[in-house]
Motif scaffolding. Structure first.
Motif, short mmCIF file in Angstrom:
data_model
loop_
_atom_site.label_atom_id
_atom_site.label_comp_id
_atom_site.label_asym_id
_atom_site.label_seq_id
_atom_site.Cartn_x
_atom_site.Cartn_y
_atom_site.Cartn_z
N ASP A 3 0.83 -1.21 0.00
CA ASP A 3 0.00 0.00 0.00
C ASP A 3 0.87 1.25 0.00
O ASP A 3 0.54 2.25 -0.66
CB ASP A 3 -0.92 0.00 1.23
N LEU A 4 1.98 1.21 0.72
CA LEU A 4 2.88 2.36 0.80
C LEU A 4 3.53 2.63 -0.56
O LEU A 4 3.65 3.78 -1.00
CB LEU A 4 3.96 2.11 1.86
N TRP A 8 3.12 5.92 -2.98
CA TRP A 8 4.28 6.65 -3.49
C TRP A 8 4.20 6.82 -5.01
O TRP A 8 4.36 7.92 -5.54
CB TRP A 8 5.56 5.92 -3.09
N VAL A 9 3.93 5.71 -5.71
CA VAL A 9 3.84 5.74 -7.17
C VAL A 9 2.68 6.63 -7.61
O VAL A 9 2.79 7.38 -8.59
CB VAL A 9 3.67 4.32 -7.73
N GLY A 10 1.57 6.56 -6.88
CA GLY A 10 0.42 7.40 -7.22
C GLY A 10 0.73 8.88 -7.06
O GLY A 10 0.34 9.70 -7.91
N ALA A 11 1.43 9.23 -5.99
CA ALA A 11 1.80 10.63 -5.77
C ALA A 11 2.77 11.11 -6.85
O ALA A 11 2.65 12.23 -7.37
CB ALA A 11 2.45 10.78 -4.39
N GLN A 12 3.70 10.24 -7.24
CA GLN A 12 4.65 10.60 -8.30
C GLN A 12 3.93 10.84 -9.62
O GLN A 12 4.19 11.83 -10.33
CB GLN A 12 5.68 9.48 -8.47
N ALA A 13 3.01 9.95 -9.94
CA ALA A 13 2.26 10.09 -11.20
C ALA A 13 1.41 11.35 -11.19
O ALA A 13 1.34 12.08 -12.19
CB ALA A 13 1.38 8.85 -11.41
N TRP A 14 0.76 11.63 -10.05
CA TRP A 14 -0.09 12.83 -9.96
C TRP A 14 0.73 14.11 -10.12
O TRP A 14 0.33 15.03 -10.85
CB TRP A 14 -0.83 12.84 -8.63
N LEU A 15 1.85 14.18 -9.43
CA LEU A 15 2.70 15.37 -9.53
C LEU A 15 3.22 15.57 -10.95
O LEU A 15 3.25 16.69 -11.47
CB LEU A 15 3.89 15.25 -8.56
N PHE A 16 3.61 14.47 -11.59
CA PHE A 16 4.13 14.57 -12.95
C PHE A 16 3.05 15.03 -13.92
O PHE A 16 3.26 15.94 -14.73
CB PHE A 16 4.70 13.22 -13.40
N GLU A 17 1.88 14.40 -13.85
CA GLU A 17 0.80 14.73 -14.78
C GLU A 17 0.23 16.12 -14.53
O GLU A 17 -0.22 16.79 -15.46
CB GLU A 17 -0.31 13.68 -14.65
#
Length: 325
Positions: A3-4, A8-17
């Motif tokens: 889950d962690l 992390w991957v979700g936050a990275q993708a959101w910031l990038f997009e």
């Protein structure tokens, strides 16, 4: 843990997009799409490192300081600027933009020659079955290269002209590790990237190795008198071990800074005869008044002044070449 990682991957993708991708698209920089995605993770890791330093490591400095707070505390402010610029990716981004075309050209040339990086898993298949063992092996190789690069910073006059900025700090703290000239950072970064490619370190592994290594190096500069014990001091660089490397030279210890070079593992100093273990507490800094004057300058002034030292250190070489022609 899963889950962690997903968070992390979700936050990275959101910031990038949300922040990076629109800028790349607007200015026709889509060739930087993949490096840009990696850069977002680099910044995120930087935020984590700053939090570890500011909350975790600073706790020990406040609780058990080696040097008590005093008037020289203002000298620490510029080191915080260095840490923010480096950990949040401002300086690494500039270095990446400068070195990316060169690294790509080297990679292309090497592939043209038919050379493939020798992944250790091919030579030692058993390490591929354990991610932790694989990481540790590559981490040791990275530290071995960093040890010799550090010795080079002290051995060559032109390189010392840059690296002396790091040693000029009289109030060494957990913020001091990033106190480097941008040209010095560029040289070290390029050398370590090329070395990691030569031995087959994958980009994802390299980022983690770099983050863990830099955190340990930040701790080794801590303003604490902490020992890991006889054995621990020989397994991992401690603040006491590394402080000797920053010790102020004296007439009786003229070359004291030419010891304890290892960034993480003292074994390199032990093997190559550069280790010193003693209980003596020494002041830190440099015995050169010109270099010591860095302590009264801000980030921009330090960068400009040290660049001048670097150029002057190179001039004799240029003069000899000109006279020989």
């Amino acid at each position: 843990m899963r889950d962690l990682i997903d968070l992390w991957v979700g936050a990275q993708a959101w910031l990038f997009e949300t922040l990076v991708s629109p800028i790349l698209f607007k200015y026709g920089l889509m060739a930087w799409y993949e490096p840009g995605y990696s850069a977002v993770e680099f910044v995120m890791l930087g935020v984590v490192q700053i939090a570890v330093i500011a909350i975790g490591m600073r706790f020990f400095e406040r609780r058990w300081p080696l040097e008590k707070a005093g008037e020289d505390d203002k000298l620490i402010m510029v080191d915080r600027v260095y840490t923010m610029l480096n950990k949040l990716g401002v300086i690494p981004l500039a270095i990446f933009i400068l070195t990316y075309p060169l690294v790509q050209e080297i990679e292309l040339t090497v592939r043209t020659w038919g050379y493939m990086p020798p992944r250790l898993e091919r030579l030692l298949p058993w390490i591929g079955d354990n991610a932790l063992v694989s990481f540790l092996v590559y981490f040791v190789l990275y530290d071995f290269a960093a040890y010799w690069l550090h010795r080079g910073q002290h051995a060559f006059g032109w390189w010392w002209a840059l690296h002396s900025l790091h040693h000029s700090q009289r109030r060494m703290t957990v913020w001091t590790d990033d106190r480097n000239h941008v040209i010095d950072d560029l040289i070290i970064t390029l050398a370590l990237v090329l070395f990691s490619q030569f031995v087959g370190v994958q980009p994802g592994e390299y980022v983690v190795i770099l983050m863990v290594g830099r955190l340990i190096e930040s701790w080794s500069h801590a303003n604490v008198d902490m020992s890991f014990g006889w054995l621990g001091e020989r397994l991992l660089v401690s603040p006491r071990f590394h402080r000797l490397h920053h010790a102020l030279s004296t007439p009786t210890e003229r070359h004291i800074q030419d010891h304890n070079f290892a960034p993480v593992f003292p074994i390199w100093d032990i093997l190559f005869g550069t280790a010193i273990y003693d209980e003596k507490i020494r002041p830190t800094g440099v015995d050169d008044a010109t270099v010591d004057a860095d302590n009264g300058r801000g980030w921009i002034a330090q960068q400009a002044t040290v660049f001048g030292r670097f150029v002057r250190a190179l001039l004799p070489r240029f003069s000899r070449r000109a006279s020989a022609q």
